[in-house]
Scaffold this motif. Structure first.
Motif, PDB file in Angstrom:
ATOM      1  N   LYS A  50       0.826  -1.203   0.000  1.00 10.84           N
ATOM      2  CA  LYS A  50       0.000   0.000   0.000  1.00 10.84           C
ATOM      3  C   LYS A  50       0.860   1.252   0.000  1.00 10.84           C
ATOM      4  N   THR A  51       0.294   2.334  -0.501  1.00 11.30           N
ATOM      5  CA  THR A  51       0.939   3.636  -0.406  1.00 11.30           C
ATOM      6  C   THR A  51       0.729   4.182   1.007  1.00 11.30           C
ATOM      7  N   GLU A  52       1.376   5.310   1.316  1.00 10.38           N
ATOM      8  CA  GLU A  52       1.202   5.928   2.631  1.00 10.38           C
ATOM      9  C   GLU A  52      -0.245   6.343   2.864  1.00 10.38           C
ATOM     10  N   ALA A  53      -0.969   6.618   1.783  1.00 13.15           N
ATOM     11  CA  ALA A  53      -2.378   6.998   1.898  1.00 13.15           C
ATOM     12  C   ALA A  53      -3.292   5.783   2.037  1.00 13.15           C
ATOM     13  N   GLY A  54      -2.702   4.585   1.982  1.00 15.98           N
ATOM     14  CA  GLY A  54      -3.496   3.370   2.162  1.00 15.98           C
ATOM     15  C   GLY A  54      -4.066   2.786   0.883  1.00 15.98           C
ATOM     16  N   ILE A  55      -3.619   3.253  -0.270  1.00  9.72           N
ATOM     17  CA  ILE A  55      -4.115   2.720  -1.544  1.00  9.72           C
ATOM     18  C   ILE A  55      -3.297   1.489  -1.927  1.00  9.72           C
ATOM     19  N   SER A  56      -3.985   0.400  -2.200  1.00  8.02           N
ATOM     20  CA  SER A  56      -3.310  -0.833  -2.601  1.00  8.02           C
ATOM     21  C   SER A  56      -2.619  -0.648  -3.950  1.00  8.02           C
ATOM     22  N   VAL A  57      -1.452  -1.269  -4.092  1.00  7.72           N
ATOM     23  CA  VAL A  57      -0.673  -1.193  -5.325  1.00  7.72           C
ATOM     24  C   VAL A  57      -0.667  -2.576  -5.966  1.00  7.72           C
ATOM     25  N   TYR A  58      -1.143  -2.648  -7.202  1.00  9.90           N
ATOM     26  CA  TYR A  58      -1.237  -3.918  -7.914  1.00  9.90           C
ATOM     27  C   TYR A  58      -0.408  -3.867  -9.196  1.00  9.90           C
ATOM     28  N   MET A  59       0.005  -5.058  -9.644  1.00  9.59           N
ATOM     29  CA  MET A  59       0.694  -5.165 -10.925  1.00  9.59           C
ATOM     30  C   MET A  59       0.247  -6.437 -11.625  1.00  9.59           C
ATOM     31  N   ASP A  60       0.037  -6.333 -12.925  1.00 10.68           N
ATOM     32  CA  ASP A  60      -0.367  -7.478 -13.717  1.00 10.68           C
ATOM     33  C   ASP A  60       0.534  -8.684 -13.418  1.00 10.68           C
ATOM     34  N   LYS A  61      -0.071  -9.831 -13.145  1.00  9.43           N
ATOM     35  CA  LYS A  61       0.678 -11.020 -12.706  1.00  9.43           C
ATOM     36  C   LYS A  61       1.643 -11.515 -13.790  1.00  9.43           C
ATOM     37  N   ILE A  62       1.190 -11.533 -15.021  1.00 10.57           N
ATOM     38  CA  ILE A  62       2.056 -11.990 -16.108  1.00 10.57           C
ATOM     39  C   ILE A  62       3.266 -11.079 -16.245  1.00 10.57           C
ATOM     40  N   ALA A  63       3.039  -9.765 -16.189  1.00  7.85           N
ATOM     41  CA  ALA A  63       4.144  -8.809 -16.298  1.00  7.85           C
ATOM     42  C   ALA A  63       5.091  -8.948 -15.100  1.00  7.85           C
ATOM     43  N   TYR A  64       4.522  -9.112 -13.918  1.00  7.43           N
ATOM     44  CA  TYR A  64       5.341  -9.212 -12.712  1.00  7.43           C
ATOM     45  C   TYR A  64       6.252 -10.435 -12.751  1.00  7.43           C
ATOM     46  N   GLU A  65       5.754 -11.515 -13.323  1.00  7.43           N
ATOM     47  CA  GLU A  65       6.540 -12.755 -13.356  1.00  7.43           C
ATOM     48  C   GLU A  65       7.542 -12.798 -14.508  1.00  7.43           C
ATOM     49  N   SER A  66       7.563 -11.755 -15.327  1.00  9.25           N
ATOM     50  CA  SER A  66       8.549 -11.679 -16.406  1.00  9.25           C
ATOM     51  C   SER A  66       9.891 -11.210 -15.840  1.00  9.25           C
ATOM     52  N   ASP A  67      10.932 -11.218 -16.674  1.00 14.43           N
ATOM     53  CA  ASP A  67      12.247 -10.737 -16.238  1.00 14.43           C
ATOM     54  C   ASP A  67      12.309  -9.212 -16.203  1.00 14.43           C
ATOM     55  N   GLY A  68      11.422  -8.563 -16.888  1.00 18.71           N
ATOM     56  CA  GLY A  68      11.426  -7.104 -16.887  1.00 18.71           C
ATOM     57  C   GLY A  68      10.390  -6.545 -17.838  1.00 18.71           C
ATOM     58  N   VAL A  69       9.929  -5.336 -17.554  1.00 16.60           N
ATOM     59  CA  VAL A  69       8.850  -4.700 -18.316  1.00 16.60           C
ATOM     60  C   VAL A  69       9.346  -3.401 -18.948  1.00 16.60           C
ATOM     61  N   ILE A  70       9.015  -3.221 -20.220  1.00 17.50           N
ATOM     62  CA  ILE A  70       9.244  -1.943 -20.903  1.00 17.50           C
ATOM     63  C   ILE A  70       7.877  -1.297 -21.112  1.00 17.50           C
ATOM     64  N   LEU A  71       7.675  -0.151 -20.512  1.00 17.69           N
ATOM     65  CA  LEU A  71       6.410   0.579 -20.663  1.00 17.69           C
ATOM     66  C   LEU A  71       6.406   1.318 -21.996  1.00 17.69           C
ATOM     67  N   VAL A  72       5.278   1.291 -22.691  1.00 17.13           N
ATOM     68  CA  VAL A  72       5.143   2.047 -23.936  1.00 17.13           C
ATOM     69  C   VAL A  72       3.809   2.788 -23.898  1.00 17.13           C
ATOM     70  N   ASN A  73       3.845   4.096 -24.062  1.00 19.03           N
ATOM     71  CA  ASN A  73       2.581   4.848 -24.084  1.00 19.03           C
ATOM     72  C   ASN A  73       2.798   6.240 -24.666  1.00 19.03           C
ATOM     73  N   ARG A  74       1.700   6.802 -25.179  1.00 21.97           N
ATOM     74  CA  ARG A  74       1.706   8.203 -25.571  1.00 21.97           C
ATOM     75  C   ARG A  74       1.716   9.074 -24.319  1.00 21.97           C
ATOM     76  N   ILE A  75       2.388  10.188 -24.392  1.00 18.95           N
ATOM     77  CA  ILE A  75       2.353  11.189 -23.325  1.00 18.95           C
ATOM     78  C   ILE A  75       1.521  12.352 -23.839  1.00 18.95           C
ATOM     79  N   LYS A  76       0.416  12.632 -23.158  1.00 17.51           N
ATOM     80  CA  LYS A  76      -0.516  13.643 -23.667  1.00 17.51           C
ATOM     81  C   LYS A  76      -1.373  14.180 -22.524  1.00 17.51           C
ATOM     82  N   ALA A  77      -2.137  15.205 -22.821  1.00 15.24           N
ATOM     83  CA  ALA A  77      -3.048  15.788 -21.834  1.00 15.24           C
ATOM     84  C   ALA A  77      -4.128  14.789 -21.456  1.00 15.24           C
ATOM     85  N   HIS A  78      -4.461  14.756 -20.168  1.00 16.19           N
ATOM     86  CA  HIS A  78      -5.538  13.891 -19.703  1.00 16.19           C
ATOM     87  C   HIS A  78      -6.877  14.578 -19.976  1.00 16.19           C
ATOM     88  N   THR A  79      -7.936  13.781 -19.983  1.00 16.54           N
ATOM     89  CA  THR A  79      -9.259  14.334 -20.272  1.00 16.54           C
ATOM     90  C   THR A  79     -10.064  14.639 -19.013  1.00 16.54           C
TER      91      THR A  79
END
Length: 346
Positions: A50-79
């Motif tokens: 959990k974070t200090e605010a008490g929010i649980s932190v999760y990660m996709d199980k398949i990704a977590y069990e891999s040797d490493g993850v490369i994040l890919v995403n557009r960086i843009k304004a949120h809606t």
């Protein structure tokens, strides 16, 4: 020497199912054949505390069990909000890679969740040691790639803020700020996470959040839903009128799952439904108080992502002609509808 595979990181999109997220990828052209790598999709997650605010932190199980993850995403304004970190690598690391459980945990706090807590959850994901790097993509106003940058995980937060400012400087916008009627040919998840980009139309429809001052649009018509959305008509609630055609394409399970997870319920409220475009436009003109049809400030766009070409009414033409960055490429002509009362193709 790696054996790469693709993990969808979409939170609650695709109906919050593993199969639905693969469907979304395929509709965007991301297939195993095209990418030369298998797609492994699951809603299972690993609990990272959990974070200090008490929010649980999760990660996709398949990704977590891999040797490493490369994040890919557009960086843009949120809606949904404006901040130093919006939609990009930190969002896909948290809400995306945490699947439906993480999306629910963060969205439970509404705007505060995605604006304030989302980056903190992302930093916890980075501290897990499972993220190798991020690949940030910035697009210009024509949806063409303007920048691709490989970012070491320890630099993602700082660099993403800089790339977000760059992205915002390239964003498209409507050529005028005040309209009586905006006709949007299609809404859809492939155009914006909210179906219609709130930065373009100037509407948020979030409880307790002030609406943007510009642009100011009296009536928005949502005419159709993209096939790539697979029935998820999230964003229809940002419109004032819609058509029978769009209404018949709604998959309520997919739309409701998405909007309930986000907690911004108004965005899935179905507005007044008319038989077709002609009837919807007539209703909007009728409700534009004190204006003759020839005075209506009307604009038609294909969607909120592709604004390269658009139609405007005669009342807007003098203002448009004064703008040095807009080219008039056609002649004035009557609106053209097919036999069913819908606009001919853009």
């Amino acid at each position: 020497g790696a054996n790469p595979f693709i993990v969808p990181a979409m939170g609650s999109h695709g109906g919050a199912t593993a199969e639905g997220q693969i469907e979304v990828l395929e509709s965007l052209g991301v297939t195993e054949g095209y990418c030369g790598a298998p797609i492994r999709s699951s809603m299972e997650v690993v609990d990272l505390g959990k974070t200090e605010a008490g929010i649980s932190v999760y990660m996709d199980k398949i990704a977590y069990e891999s040797d490493g993850v490369i994040l890919v995403n557009r960086i843009k304004a949120h809606t949904d909000f404006s901040a130093s970190i919006e939609s990009g690598l930190m969002k896909i690391a948290s809400i995306g890679l945490g699947n439906h459980k993480q999306a629910q945990a963060i969205h439970t706090f509404g705007v505060l969740g995605i604006r304030d807590h989302m980056p903190i959850v992302a930093e916890h994901i980075f501290q897990s040691g499972k993220i190798l790097m991020g690949i940030g993509i910035v697009e210009n106003a024509f949806e063409d790639t303007a920048e691709i940058e490989v970012i070491p995980v320890q630099s993602i937060k700082e660099r993403e803020q800089e790339l977000l400012r760059f992205s915002k400087s390239l964003m498209p916008k409507l050529p005028v700020d005040n309209l009586d009627i905006l006709h949007v040919d299609k809404i859809g998840k492939n155009y914006s996470g909210t179906g219609m980009d709130t930065n373009i139309i100037g509407r948020l429809r979030i409880l307790g959040t002030a609406e943007p001052e510009t642009p100011s649009i009296h009536y928005i018509i949502a005419s159709d839903l993209s096939e790539e959305s697979h029935g998820n008509a999230l964003g229809i609630g940002l419109a004032d009128l819609t058509t029978e055609r769009l209404f018949q394409k709604i998959d309520y399970q997919k739309m409701n799952e998405n909007v309930i997870t986000s907690s911004f319920l108004k965005r899935a409220s179905v507005p007044i439904k008319l038989a077709n475009d002609r009837e919807a436009i007539s209703a909007a003109i009728r409700c534009s108080w004190g204006k003759a049809p020839g005075e209506i400030r009307f604009m038609r766009i294909p969607n909120t992502l592709h604004l390269e070409e658009l139609y405007v009414s005669e009342a807007l033409l003098p203002e448009i002609e004064k703008q040095g960055n807009v080219e008039i490429i056609g002649e004035m002509a009557p609106m053209a509808f097919d036999d069913s009362g819908y606009f001919l193709s853009f």
